[in-house]
Design an enzyme around this catalytic site. Structure first.
Site, short mmCIF file in Angstrom:
data_model
loop_
_atom_site.label_atom_id
_atom_site.label_comp_id
_atom_site.label_asym_id
_atom_site.label_seq_id
_atom_site.Cartn_x
_atom_site.Cartn_y
_atom_site.Cartn_z
N VAL A 1 2.91 -5.91 -5.97
CA VAL A 1 1.98 -6.22 -7.04
C VAL A 1 2.41 -5.39 -8.37
O VAL A 1 2.44 -4.07 -8.26
CB VAL A 1 0.60 -6.01 -6.44
CG1 VAL A 1 -0.31 -6.24 -7.80
CG2 VAL A 1 0.09 -6.67 -5.15
N GLN B 1 7.68 -2.66 -3.85
CA GLN B 1 6.70 -3.06 -4.68
C GLN B 1 6.21 -4.69 -4.73
O GLN B 1 7.27 -5.53 -5.09
CB GLN B 1 6.72 -2.74 -6.10
CG GLN B 1 5.54 -2.92 -6.89
CD GLN B 1 5.73 -2.24 -8.42
OE1 GLN B 1 6.92 -1.86 -8.91
NE2 GLN B 1 4.42 -2.32 -9.11
N HIS C 1 -0.73 3.89 -2.56
CA HIS C 1 -1.20 3.64 -1.17
C HIS C 1 -1.83 5.11 -0.66
O HIS C 1 -0.99 6.00 -0.82
CB HIS C 1 -0.43 3.18 -0.51
CG HIS C 1 0.20 1.76 -0.79
ND1 HIS C 1 -0.05 0.74 -0.22
CD2 HIS C 1 1.00 1.60 -1.80
CE1 HIS C 1 0.69 -0.28 -0.76
NE2 HIS C 1 1.22 0.05 -1.75
N ASP D 1 -6.86 -1.83 1.61
CA ASP D 1 -5.79 -2.81 1.56
C ASP D 1 -5.95 -4.03 2.47
O ASP D 1 -6.55 -3.70 3.63
CB ASP D 1 -4.29 -1.98 1.91
CG ASP D 1 -3.26 -2.79 1.43
OD1 ASP D 1 -2.33 -2.39 0.78
OD2 ASP D 1 -2.98 -4.13 2.04
N ASN E 1 5.11 2.33 -4.49
CA ASN E 1 6.32 1.64 -4.55
C ASN E 1 6.88 1.15 -5.65
O ASN E 1 5.79 0.74 -6.60
CB ASN E 1 6.06 0.48 -3.49
CG ASN E 1 5.64 1.09 -2.23
OD1 ASN E 1 6.23 2.16 -1.58
ND2 ASN E 1 4.68 0.25 -1.65
N HIS F 1 -0.43 1.41 -8.65
CA HIS F 1 -1.32 1.56 -7.50
C HIS F 1 -0.51 2.48 -6.56
O HIS F 1 0.57 2.65 -6.52
CB HIS F 1 -1.66 0.40 -7.05
CG HIS F 1 -0.50 -0.49 -6.24
ND1 HIS F 1 0.31 -1.18 -7.15
CD2 HIS F 1 -0.01 -0.47 -5.19
CE1 HIS F 1 1.05 -1.76 -6.30
NE2 HIS F 1 1.17 -1.42 -5.05
P1 AMP Z 1 2.92 -3.07 -3.10
O1 AMP Z 1 3.46 -3.61 -2.03
O2 AMP Z 1 3.36 -1.37 -3.12
O3 AMP Z 1 3.10 -3.51 -4.47
O4 AMP Z 1 1.16 -2.89 -2.64
C1 AMP Z 1 0.50 -3.88 -2.77
C2 AMP Z 1 -0.52 -3.93 -1.55
O5 AMP Z 1 -1.69 -4.56 -1.95
C3 AMP Z 1 -0.11 -4.24 -0.35
O6 AMP Z 1 -0.13 -3.27 0.69
C4 AMP Z 1 -1.03 -5.46 -0.10
O7 AMP Z 1 -1.40 -5.62 1.61
C5 AMP Z 1 -2.17 -5.14 -1.01
N1 AMP Z 1 -2.82 -6.31 -1.19
C6 AMP Z 1 -2.48 -7.56 -1.74
N2 AMP Z 1 -3.65 -8.38 -1.92
C7 AMP Z 1 -4.70 -7.74 -1.68
C8 AMP Z 1 -6.00 -8.09 -1.76
N3 AMP Z 1 -6.48 -9.38 -2.26
N4 AMP Z 1 -6.97 -7.07 -1.63
C9 AMP Z 1 -6.44 -5.88 -1.01
N5 AMP Z 1 -5.19 -5.41 -0.83
C10 AMP Z 1 -4.12 -6.45 -1.31
#
Ligand code: AMP
Length: 110
Positions: free
Chosen positions: A92, A90, A98, A29, A83, A96
Site C-alpha cells: 500500500v 510494501q 506495522h 491489520d 516496508n 505506514h
Molecule cells: P505493506 O504490505 O507494508 O504495504 O502493508 C499493508 C498492510 O495493510 C498489509 O499488512 C495488509 O494486510 C493491510 N491491509 C490492507 N487492506 C487493509 C484493510 N482494508 N484494513 C486493514 N488492513 C489492511
C-alpha cells in the site's frame, strides 16, 4: 484518487480503528501476522519512506506507535516495521508502520 488508507481514515472503508491523533491513525491489520498487528498511517498521503518530506505527520509516527503499544499492553516488547518498495514488501503506497506484538517474534524476518 485517494489511497486505501486515506479512505479508511475518512471512514469510507470500515476498519477497526484503535487510535488517532492529528497526525496519525491506527487500525487493526486485516491480515494479522501476530496476535497484535496494527497499522499506523500518516494522515497525509506520503507514498512511503523513499518519498519522506523533511517534516510532517511522519515525525509523529513513532510516538503514535509507542502510545498504541502501551494501549495494547505490549509491556513484554513489540516490533515496529516499515516496508518500502517491492523488495521491502510494501503493498500500500501510503506511509505506514506495522506494530507487531503478543508473541515472540523471529529475527531476521523473512
Ligand atoms: P505493506 O504490505 O507494508 O504495504 O502493508 C499493508 C498492510 O495493510 C498489509 O499488512 C495488509 O494486510 C493491510 N491491509 C490492507 N487492506 C487493509 C484493510 N482494508 N484494513 C486493514 N488492513 C489492511
Amino acid at each position: 484518487m485517494a489511497s486505501l488508507f486515506t479512505r479508511i481514515i475518512n471512514r469510507e472503508i470500515p476498519a477497526d480503528i484503535v487510535y488517532e491523533d492529528e497526525h496519525c491513525v491506527a487500525f487493526r491489520d486485516i491480515n494479522p501476522q501476530a496476535p497484535v498487528h496494527i497499522v499506523i498511517v500518516t494522515r497525509s498521503e506520503i507514498t512511503g519512506m523513499a518519498d519522506l518530506p523533511d517534516s510532517g505527520d511522519h515525525q509523529f509516527l513513532l510516538n503514535a506507535a509507542k502510545k498504541v503499544a502501551e494501549m495494547q499492553g505490549l509491556s513484554g516488547g513489540f516490533r515496529v516495521v516499515i516496508n518500502q518498495g517491492v523488495d521491502g514488501g510494501q503493498t500500500v503506497d501510503h506511509l505506514h508502520a506495522h506494530l507487531l506484538g503478543g508473541r515472540q517474534l523471529d529475527w531476521p524476518p523473512g
